[in-house]
Scaffold this active site. Sequence first.
Site, PDB file in Angstrom:
ATOM      1  CG  ASN A   1      -9.810  81.291 -87.269  1.00 33.26           C
ATOM      2  OD1 ASN A   1      -9.361  80.273 -86.735  1.00 33.26           O
ATOM      3  ND2 ASN A   1      -9.159  82.431 -87.281  1.00 33.26           N
TER       4      ASN A   1
ATOM      5  N   GLY B   1     -10.232  90.834 -85.969  1.00 32.70           N
ATOM      6  CA  GLY B   1     -11.556  91.260 -85.526  1.00 32.70           C
ATOM      7  C   GLY B   1     -11.834  90.909 -84.074  1.00 32.70           C
ATOM      8  CB  VAL B   2     -14.882  89.413 -82.531  1.00 30.33           C
ATOM      9  CG1 VAL B   2     -15.260  88.771 -81.213  1.00 30.33           C
ATOM     10  CG2 VAL B   2     -15.902  90.486 -82.917  1.00 30.33           C
ATOM     11  CG  ASP B   3     -10.504  84.669 -83.029  1.00 34.27           C
ATOM     12  OD1 ASP B   3     -10.557  84.338 -81.832  1.00 34.27           O
ATOM     13  OD2 ASP B   3     -10.125  83.912 -83.944  1.00 34.27           O
TER      14      ASP B   3
ATOM     15  N   GLY C   1     -18.104  90.556 -90.358  1.00 36.39           N
ATOM     16  CA  GLY C   1     -16.862  91.294 -90.559  1.00 36.39           C
ATOM     17  C   GLY C   1     -16.082  90.689 -91.710  1.00 36.39           C
ATOM     18  CB  VAL C   2     -12.849  88.834 -91.711  1.00 40.16           C
ATOM     19  CG1 VAL C   2     -12.007  88.058 -92.688  1.00 40.16           C
ATOM     20  CG2 VAL C   2     -12.006  89.910 -91.043  1.00 40.16           C
ATOM     21  CE1 TYR C   3     -13.711  83.971 -91.740  1.00 42.39           C
ATOM     22  CE2 TYR C   3     -15.361  82.807 -90.463  1.00 42.39           C
ATOM     23  CZ  TYR C   3     -14.045  82.964 -90.866  1.00 42.39           C
ATOM     24  OH  TYR C   3     -13.077  82.103 -90.393  1.00 42.39           O
TER      25      TYR C   3
END
Length: 177
Positions: A28, A36-38, A128-130
Amino acid sequence: MTQSTPAITLVRGDITEQHADAVVNAANSSLLGGGGVDGAIHRKGGPEILADCRALRASRYGKGLPTGQAVATTAGRLHAAHVIHTVGPVHSTTEDRSELLASCYRESLRVAAELGARTVAFPAISTGVYGWPLDDGARIAVRTVRETAAEPVTEVRFVVFDETAYAAFETALAADA
Ligand code: ADP
């Protein structure tokens, strides 16, 4: 002289387990970690990645990394030389943000090429979240990589978590060939 575009592979797995010259993070704008990935990349890669991100915030990206751009840090303890952080757009039903999502793939490949990377592993950015629909996200990912010459990058690996995402990329790879 025409440059060749990278070969594309698709695997179902965890992006943090990949052996590649560069692993792309669906970051982000803050660059300071998230879910998530981050979250997984920072957890597995260790504090060196965050230290580099903080340094980037202090130097070049005081206001955060803009959507669609990409920047590299160390990969810490990951099986990679670099993490390339890119900020995907949040999906919108009122505005077409496809160009920003394409830009994430293009800019990540540009940074990877600058670093001399040959193999680059990508997650399905923004899906994902986005909230980006997987089919469309996969289509944009595949199309953009196919359009982007990025020597010395020779392999782009899409790494997806589940069967639905795998199927979406399989369809995109077949349709766009
Ligand atoms: P964004 O905020 O860009 O939507 P996310 O990290 O929430 O990014 O999700 C991006 C995609 O990556 C989603 O399809 C999600 O299922 C998938 N994903 C989440 N964790 C991992 C992982 N460790 N390895 C590979 N893919 C992952």
